[in-house]
Design a protein around this motif. Structure first.
Motif, mmCIF file in Angstrom:
data_model
loop_
_atom_site.group_PDB
_atom_site.id
_atom_site.type_symbol
_atom_site.label_atom_id
_atom_site.label_comp_id
_atom_site.label_asym_id
_atom_site.label_seq_id
_atom_site.Cartn_x
_atom_site.Cartn_y
_atom_site.Cartn_z
ATOM 1 N N LEU A 184 0.717 -1.244 -0.060
ATOM 2 C CA LEU A 184 0.111 0.051 -0.137
ATOM 3 C C LEU A 184 0.826 1.403 -0.072
ATOM 4 N N LYS A 185 1.908 1.302 0.678
ATOM 5 C CA LYS A 185 2.730 2.415 0.791
ATOM 6 C C LYS A 185 3.423 2.690 -0.577
ATOM 7 N N VAL A 186 3.631 1.756 -1.300
ATOM 8 C CA VAL A 186 4.237 1.987 -2.703
ATOM 9 C C VAL A 186 3.346 2.518 -3.594
ATOM 10 N N SER A 187 2.208 2.079 -3.535
ATOM 11 C CA SER A 187 0.807 2.575 -4.396
ATOM 12 C C SER A 187 0.629 4.078 -3.973
ATOM 13 N N LEU A 188 0.402 4.414 -2.729
ATOM 14 C CA LEU A 188 0.237 5.670 -2.309
ATOM 15 C C LEU A 188 1.370 6.581 -2.551
ATOM 16 N N ILE A 189 2.719 6.278 -2.761
ATOM 17 C CA ILE A 189 3.729 7.098 -3.114
ATOM 18 C C ILE A 189 3.630 7.438 -4.673
ATOM 19 N N HIS A 190 3.420 6.350 -5.523
ATOM 20 C CA HIS A 190 3.072 6.651 -6.858
ATOM 21 C C HIS A 190 1.905 7.413 -7.197
ATOM 22 N N LEU A 191 0.686 7.264 -6.444
ATOM 23 C CA LEU A 191 -0.408 8.226 -6.524
ATOM 24 C C LEU A 191 0.027 9.665 -6.257
ATOM 25 N N GLY A 192 0.920 9.639 -5.143
ATOM 26 C CA GLY A 192 1.265 11.015 -4.953
ATOM 27 C C GLY A 192 2.099 11.557 -5.719
ATOM 28 N N PHE A 193 3.023 10.926 -6.537
ATOM 29 C CA PHE A 193 3.872 11.447 -7.603
ATOM 30 C C PHE A 193 2.907 12.002 -8.727
ATOM 31 N N LEU A 194 1.845 11.216 -8.873
ATOM 32 C CA LEU A 194 0.899 11.398 -9.968
ATOM 33 C C LEU A 194 0.112 12.795 -9.726
ATOM 34 N N ALA A 195 -0.279 12.854 -8.314
ATOM 35 C CA ALA A 195 -1.009 14.078 -7.823
ATOM 36 C C ALA A 195 -0.305 15.460 -8.127
ATOM 37 N N ALA A 196 1.209 15.235 -7.716
ATOM 38 C CA ALA A 196 1.936 16.212 -7.892
ATOM 39 C C ALA A 196 2.393 16.870 -9.040
ATOM 40 N N VAL A 197 2.536 16.046 -10.099
ATOM 41 C CA VAL A 197 2.695 16.257 -11.589
ATOM 42 C C VAL A 197 1.501 16.995 -12.250
ATOM 43 N N VAL A 198 0.143 16.402 -11.749
ATOM 44 C CA VAL A 198 -0.997 17.155 -12.110
ATOM 45 C C VAL A 198 -1.104 18.498 -11.752
ATOM 46 N N MET A 213 12.325 12.783 -12.450
ATOM 47 C CA MET A 213 13.505 12.281 -12.205
ATOM 48 C C MET A 213 13.569 11.393 -10.781
ATOM 49 N N LEU A 214 12.715 12.006 -9.758
ATOM 50 C CA LEU A 214 12.671 11.376 -8.479
ATOM 51 C C LEU A 214 11.982 10.029 -8.712
ATOM 52 N N PHE A 215 10.662 10.215 -9.401
ATOM 53 C CA PHE A 215 9.979 9.013 -9.598
ATOM 54 C C PHE A 215 10.801 8.069 -10.287
ATOM 55 N N LEU A 216 11.631 8.210 -11.085
ATOM 56 C CA LEU A 216 12.496 7.058 -11.950
ATOM 57 C C LEU A 216 13.440 6.480 -11.021
ATOM 58 N N GLY A 217 13.822 7.425 -9.993
ATOM 59 C CA GLY A 217 14.975 6.835 -9.085
ATOM 60 C C GLY A 217 14.178 5.809 -8.007
ATOM 61 N N PHE A 218 13.006 6.328 -7.614
ATOM 62 C CA PHE A 218 12.070 5.420 -6.636
ATOM 63 C C PHE A 218 11.810 4.018 -7.387
ATOM 64 N N THR A 219 11.379 4.145 -8.760
ATOM 65 C CA THR A 219 11.057 2.852 -9.263
ATOM 66 C C THR A 219 12.187 2.156 -9.470
ATOM 67 N N LYS A 220 13.479 2.490 -9.554
ATOM 68 C CA LYS A 220 14.727 1.721 -9.749
ATOM 69 C C LYS A 220 15.064 1.191 -8.313
#
Length: 414
Positions: A242-256, A270-277
């Motif tokens: 759940l934490k990973v999903s929430l972080i991804h959704l947070g990235f999406l909301a911030a970009v919007v 760039m931070l998102f790419l680092g997190f996914t890695k």
């Protein structure tokens, strides 16, 4: 009209013809295997406008000098292509998709219909309307990836696939009009004309919602015998925390939220790419190639479209309200609807009725072609493998979009 303006118009026409003829290059690739790589490249719809934009810059360098060509290219605004690329990649990441799929499956199970029917309807209705909150490109990405295994697959008649594609494109185009920031053609005029989200919902939103529901219901009824059940999760798949999903959704909301600030949302990316890695075990491969192709397409449209103001704006300014609606609906098919409404925002003294008609026509016609609305190339890139020859026929899309476009036009004219 200057020489370079005429050249720009001719090259824009060449790009339009190339768009409709893209499938022909795939045939040439089979007939001439020695040059198959080049023909495959030219057969990619997402490459068309970027290719002809480069031709325009080269022509401008010869006619007006290298400095003028570079100056023109750098004077264009590329925020929208960059944003669409960024939001596509984040919205298509596995944690975001899994979260949305789980929500839609739960909703579908509560309905008194077959789960696959309800999921298809939600993908064609609810997700496009959610574009008013998460922006149209994000909605298009999510809807396309969720509908692909159900609708855009072998075994479904090609005509019904084009019908579903037309509904998806039209519904995304009008589904973003419930607010004043999510649809590019609305965003171009909202500040100039003082349209806020309350105005948009009162004048556009409810009409768009009714049209979306009608379009989705009709095509799902036609598809109901061909819909595939949702793929069952395999035992080997690891559940995303759940934490990973929430972080991804947070990235999406911030970009919007930062959609108009490319320096900031690209930094977040760039931070998102680092997190996914860092948490690669919870990820599927990111759609970087598809996103870059779509960004290239839109950037080319920005470059080529910037040379069309000399003939587009006089047409727009010379039409009455009703003629403006149908003129915008038709012109949208051959030029991005955001560019069309932007030109309208430059016209002084345009009446409130004409303002409404211009935007209504532009969003209603946003599904007629791949270039009509900014998110369309994203949907085409993600769904084309589901069609024969793995390419989308422009005439097939036009035929599939005519019905839902007529429904949207009728609702906006009420």
């Amino acid at each position: 009209m200057t020489t370079i303006q005429l050249v720009g118009a001719i090259l824009f026409a060449c790009a339009l013809v190339h768009t409709f003829a893209a499938k022909g290059f795939e045939i040439l690739a089979d007939r001439h295997p020695r040059h198959a790589g080049l023909f495959h490249l030219l057969g990619e719809v997402e490459v068309v406008f970027g290719f002809w934009a480069f031709v325009l810059i080269v022509a401008m360098a010869f006619l007006s000098g290298p400095d003028a060509a570079i100056g023109y290219a750098e004077s264009r605004h590329y925020t929208e292509p960059l944003f669409v690329f960024t939001v596509m990649v984040i919205a298509a990441s596995r944690p975001v998709l899994d979260a949305v799929r789980a929500l839609l499956r739960t909703t579908a199970r509560l309905a008194p219909l077959r789960t696959e029917v309800m999921l298809a309807w939600l993908g064609l209705a609810l997700v496009p309307l959610a574009g008013s909150l998460i922006t149209e490109p994000a909605a298009m990405t999510l809807a396309a990836l969720m509908l692909a295994p159900q609708v855009f697959r072998p075994g479904v008649p090609e005509a019904l696939k084009y019908g579903a594609l037309g509904v998806l494109f039209v519904n995304v185009s009008i589904g973003g009009t419930l607010t004043s920031y999510a649809a590019p053609p609305v965003l171009m005029v909202a500040g100039t004309w003082g349209w806020d989200s309350a105005y948009m919902f009162a004048h556009f939103g409810w009409r768009a919602a009714v049209a979306v529901f009608i379009n989705a219901t009709v095509i799902v009824l036609l598809l109901r015998k061909h819909l595939a059940p949702p793929p069952a999760p395999t035992g080997g798949e690891q559940i995303v925390p759940l934490k990973v999903s929430l972080i991804h959704l947070g990235f999406l909301a911030a970009v919007v939220l930062l959609a108009h600030h490319p320096v900031l949302f690209l930094g977040l990316f760039m931070l998102f790419l680092g997190f996914t890695k860092a948490y690669e075990r919870h990820q599927d491969p990111l759609i970087l190639k598809e996103g870059l192709l779509v960004g290239f397409f839109l950037a080319g449209l920005v470059v080529l479209g910037g040379m069309q103001q000399w003939w587009l704006q006089p047409i727009v300014s010379s039409l009455g309200p009703t003629a403006l609606f149908f003129g915008a609906l038709g012109l949208t098919a051959i030029t991005d609807n955001a560019a069309l409404t932007y030109l309208g925002s430059l016209i002084a003294g345009l009446s409130e009725h004409s303002q409404y008609m211009l935007v209504a026509g532009a969003v209603a016609g946003g599904g007629l072609t791949v270039i009509a609305n900014a998110p369309n190339p994203a949907g085409a890139a993600l769904l084309r493998n589901g069609f024969s020859d793995e390419s989308i026929n422009a005439l097939g899309l036009l035929a599939g979009a005519l019905g839902p476009t007529a429904v949207a036009a009728l609702l906006f004219l009420i």
